[in-house]
Write an enzyme that holds these catalytic residues in place. Structure first.
Site, PDB file in Angstrom:
ATOM      1  N   ARG A 205      46.851  19.207 -21.302  1.00  0.00           N
ATOM      2  CA  ARG A 205      46.781  20.657 -21.192  1.00  0.00           C
ATOM      3  C   ARG A 205      45.870  21.054 -20.020  1.00  0.00           C
ATOM      4  O   ARG A 205      45.029  20.269 -19.578  1.00  0.00           O
ATOM      5  CB  ARG A 205      46.237  21.271 -22.482  1.00  0.00           C
ATOM      6  CG  ARG A 205      47.074  20.980 -23.727  1.00  0.00           C
ATOM      7  CD  ARG A 205      46.437  21.600 -24.950  1.00  0.00           C
ATOM      8  NE  ARG A 205      47.230  21.409 -26.158  1.00  0.00           N
ATOM      9  CZ  ARG A 205      47.095  20.387 -26.991  1.00  0.00           C
ATOM     10  NH1 ARG A 205      46.180  19.451 -26.734  1.00  0.00           N
ATOM     11  NH2 ARG A 205      47.860  20.277 -28.068  1.00  0.00           N
ATOM     12  N   LYS A 230      42.534  21.461 -27.831  1.00  0.00           N
ATOM     13  CA  LYS A 230      42.993  22.707 -28.443  1.00  0.00           C
ATOM     14  C   LYS A 230      42.996  22.613 -29.965  1.00  0.00           C
ATOM     15  O   LYS A 230      42.734  23.587 -30.665  1.00  0.00           O
ATOM     16  CB  LYS A 230      44.394  23.040 -27.935  1.00  0.00           C
ATOM     17  CG  LYS A 230      44.995  24.308 -28.517  1.00  0.00           C
ATOM     18  CD  LYS A 230      46.386  24.552 -27.970  1.00  0.00           C
ATOM     19  CE  LYS A 230      47.005  25.801 -28.588  1.00  0.00           C
ATOM     20  NZ  LYS A 230      48.370  26.039 -28.082  1.00  0.00           N
ATOM     21  N   HIS A 285      51.655  25.314 -17.782  1.00  0.00           N
ATOM     22  CA  HIS A 285      51.914  24.694 -19.092  1.00  0.00           C
ATOM     23  C   HIS A 285      53.306  24.060 -19.139  1.00  0.00           C
ATOM     24  O   HIS A 285      53.549  23.150 -19.935  1.00  0.00           O
ATOM     25  CB  HIS A 285      51.776  25.732 -20.206  1.00  0.00           C
ATOM     26  CG  HIS A 285      51.758  25.125 -21.584  1.00  0.00           C
ATOM     27  ND1 HIS A 285      50.670  24.462 -22.092  1.00  0.00           N
ATOM     28  CD2 HIS A 285      52.712  25.066 -22.545  1.00  0.00           C
ATOM     29  CE1 HIS A 285      50.943  24.027 -23.318  1.00  0.00           C
ATOM     30  NE2 HIS A 285      52.172  24.380 -23.616  1.00  0.00           N
ATOM     31  N   ARG A 288      53.366  20.351 -18.781  1.00  0.00           N
ATOM     32  CA  ARG A 288      53.117  19.572 -20.016  1.00  0.00           C
ATOM     33  C   ARG A 288      54.426  19.340 -20.753  1.00  0.00           C
ATOM     34  O   ARG A 288      54.688  18.230 -21.235  1.00  0.00           O
ATOM     35  CB  ARG A 288      52.122  20.330 -20.898  1.00  0.00           C
ATOM     36  CG  ARG A 288      51.932  19.752 -22.307  1.00  0.00           C
ATOM     37  CD  ARG A 288      50.782  20.470 -22.994  1.00  0.00           C
ATOM     38  NE  ARG A 288      50.776  20.295 -24.431  1.00  0.00           N
ATOM     39  CZ  ARG A 288      50.298  19.228 -25.065  1.00  0.00           C
ATOM     40  NH1 ARG A 288      49.819  18.221 -24.375  1.00  0.00           N
ATOM     41  NH2 ARG A 288      50.321  19.166 -26.390  1.00  0.00           N
ATOM     42  N   HIS A 312      49.973  16.770 -29.606  1.00  0.00           N
ATOM     43  CA  HIS A 312      50.616  17.807 -30.409  1.00  0.00           C
ATOM     44  C   HIS A 312      50.092  17.704 -31.839  1.00  0.00           C
ATOM     45  O   HIS A 312      49.847  16.598 -32.353  1.00  0.00           O
ATOM     46  CB  HIS A 312      52.137  17.641 -30.393  1.00  0.00           C
ATOM     47  CG  HIS A 312      52.773  18.139 -29.124  1.00  0.00           C
ATOM     48  ND1 HIS A 312      52.878  17.350 -28.000  1.00  0.00           N
ATOM     49  CD2 HIS A 312      53.329  19.340 -28.812  1.00  0.00           C
ATOM     50  CE1 HIS A 312      53.476  18.045 -27.033  1.00  0.00           C
ATOM     51  NE2 HIS A 312      53.753  19.249 -27.498  1.00  0.00           N
ATOM     52  N   TYR A 321      62.062  17.718 -29.121  1.00  0.00           N
ATOM     53  CA  TYR A 321      62.343  16.782 -28.033  1.00  0.00           C
ATOM     54  C   TYR A 321      63.307  15.671 -28.456  1.00  0.00           C
ATOM     55  O   TYR A 321      63.729  14.871 -27.625  1.00  0.00           O
ATOM     56  CB  TYR A 321      61.045  16.131 -27.541  1.00  0.00           C
ATOM     57  CG  TYR A 321      60.071  17.085 -26.909  1.00  0.00           C
ATOM     58  CD1 TYR A 321      60.136  17.391 -25.557  1.00  0.00           C
ATOM     59  CD2 TYR A 321      59.066  17.691 -27.662  1.00  0.00           C
ATOM     60  CE1 TYR A 321      59.226  18.265 -24.963  1.00  0.00           C
ATOM     61  CE2 TYR A 321      58.149  18.567 -27.087  1.00  0.00           C
ATOM     62  CZ  TYR A 321      58.236  18.851 -25.744  1.00  0.00           C
ATOM     63  OH  TYR A 321      57.352  19.716 -25.159  1.00  0.00           O
TER      64      TYR A 321
END
Length: 338
Positions: A205, A230, A285, A288, A312, A321
């Site tokens: 990030r 985060k 972003h 990423r 994540h 994904y």
């Protein structure tokens, strides 16, 4: 026994008004009182309180009825966010943003599902994403639970549990199109180019890249350590040969910062580079997302291993994904090895 007094007075506009003060006294309980506009409401409230006291289920509503959400947020920041969260700034900013809204003027006991639903609609009209609203509601929910458990306001009902929450968004799916990576790197300033390359190689990030210090880098062990993320979770990221080469090519500066750029500076460089390269709707972003997609497309790492790299929060967040490996699954069904 309940006592009700009639109070006559003139309001701020000089008009006569009437209020009814109801007070209930019961042995073993502190006196409880509340003011009403109508005598019938005062009578009903007094009967309900007396009944609860007689049954032994009475819980004082006085503090909840006398504490505004603004006051509760101030206390929540001081006693919970600042003392119990490892990284309190983001939650403090979110709490203060809610504090500035009209709902914060209400007493806690007055906030019900209706008021929370109105808050949600207000945020939606502002164009705020469903994910952001859900984070606001999560903070309010935690505040009400802390007020009930730790502040002695057992009478409170958590109003966030009474409403339908907005659906979580799917997130951006912008990927680099053919030639865009080359254009981005061609127009990037010399100090920004390694940031772009590193982001594409590690799926880190913006804030993680900006906060990376040389003390967190282990080139010999091919890894970097992130103590602040985060999700408030520490993680160690393995470095690919290309990522190591990027780091080896960087100069060391006295601050100890690997890239020497703040998060805001990275955003500024990205915006200028995108504009100069004449690219459309590309954000930092998105790099990423591109990097994570490439991990699924170009490696045999399983989803859990990719989660450890990308950071994540849940496997569900990586589910979007999975379609990138549909062809490989078909090959394995046909007998191909991993």
């Amino acid at each position: 026994m309940a006592t009700i007094w009639k109070k006559e007075f003139k309001n701020s506009k000089g008009k006569d008004e009437v209020r009814y003060l109801a007070r209930v006294r019961r042995k073993g309980h502190k006196p409880v009182s509340k003011t009403f506009k109508r005598k019938g409401d005062a009578d009903k409230w007094a009967r309900d309180i007396e009944s609860e006291m007689d049954k032994g289920v009475f819980v004082s509503r006085e503090e909840a009825e006398g504490t505004t959400l603004t006051e509760a947020i101030d206390r929540y920041i001081k006693e919970y966010i600042q003392t119990r969260l490892k990284h309190p700034k983001r939650e403090t900013d979110r709490a203060n943003a809610i504090r500035s809204r009209d709902i914060s003027k209400l007493f806690l006991a007055r906030i019900r599902g209706k008021e929370i639903a109105a808050f949600i609609k207000e945020r939606e009209k502002e164009g705020v994403s469903g994910n952001t609203i859900r984070l606001d509601l999560a903070l309010l929910s935690k505040l009400f639970e802390v007020a009930r458990r730790d502040w002695g306001m057992e009478s409170l009902v958590n109003p966030t549990k009474l409403v339908h929450k907005p659906k979580a968004g799917q997130g951006r799916t912008r990927r680099l199109e053919k030639g865009e990576e080359e254009s981005l790197l061609e127009k990037a300033a010399d100090r920004f180019k390694p940031v772009v390359l590193f982001a594409l190689e590690t799926a880190m990030r913006r804030a993680e890249i900006a906060g990376l210090d040389w003390g967190d880098v282990d080139l010999k062990g091919s890894s970097i350590y992130l103590g602040e993320t985060k999700n408030y979770e520490e993680r160690t990221i393995p470095l690919s040969p290309r990522a190591k080469d990027i780091l080896k090519g960087l100069p060391r500066n006295i601050s100890g910062s690997v890239f020497g750029l703040s998060a805001d500076q990275i955003t500024g460089y990205m915006r200028r580079t995108v504009k100069t390269a004449k690219l459309h709707d590309l954000r930092f972003h998105d790099l990423r997302h591109e990097a994570t997609s490439r991990l699924f497309e170009n490696t045999d790492l399983d989803t859990m291993e990719i989660k450890m790299i990308s950071g994540h929060k849940s496997m569900q967040m990586l589910a979007r994904y999975s379609h990138l490996r549909a062809n490989r699954l078909a090959e394995r069904l046909a007998g191909a090895k991993r």
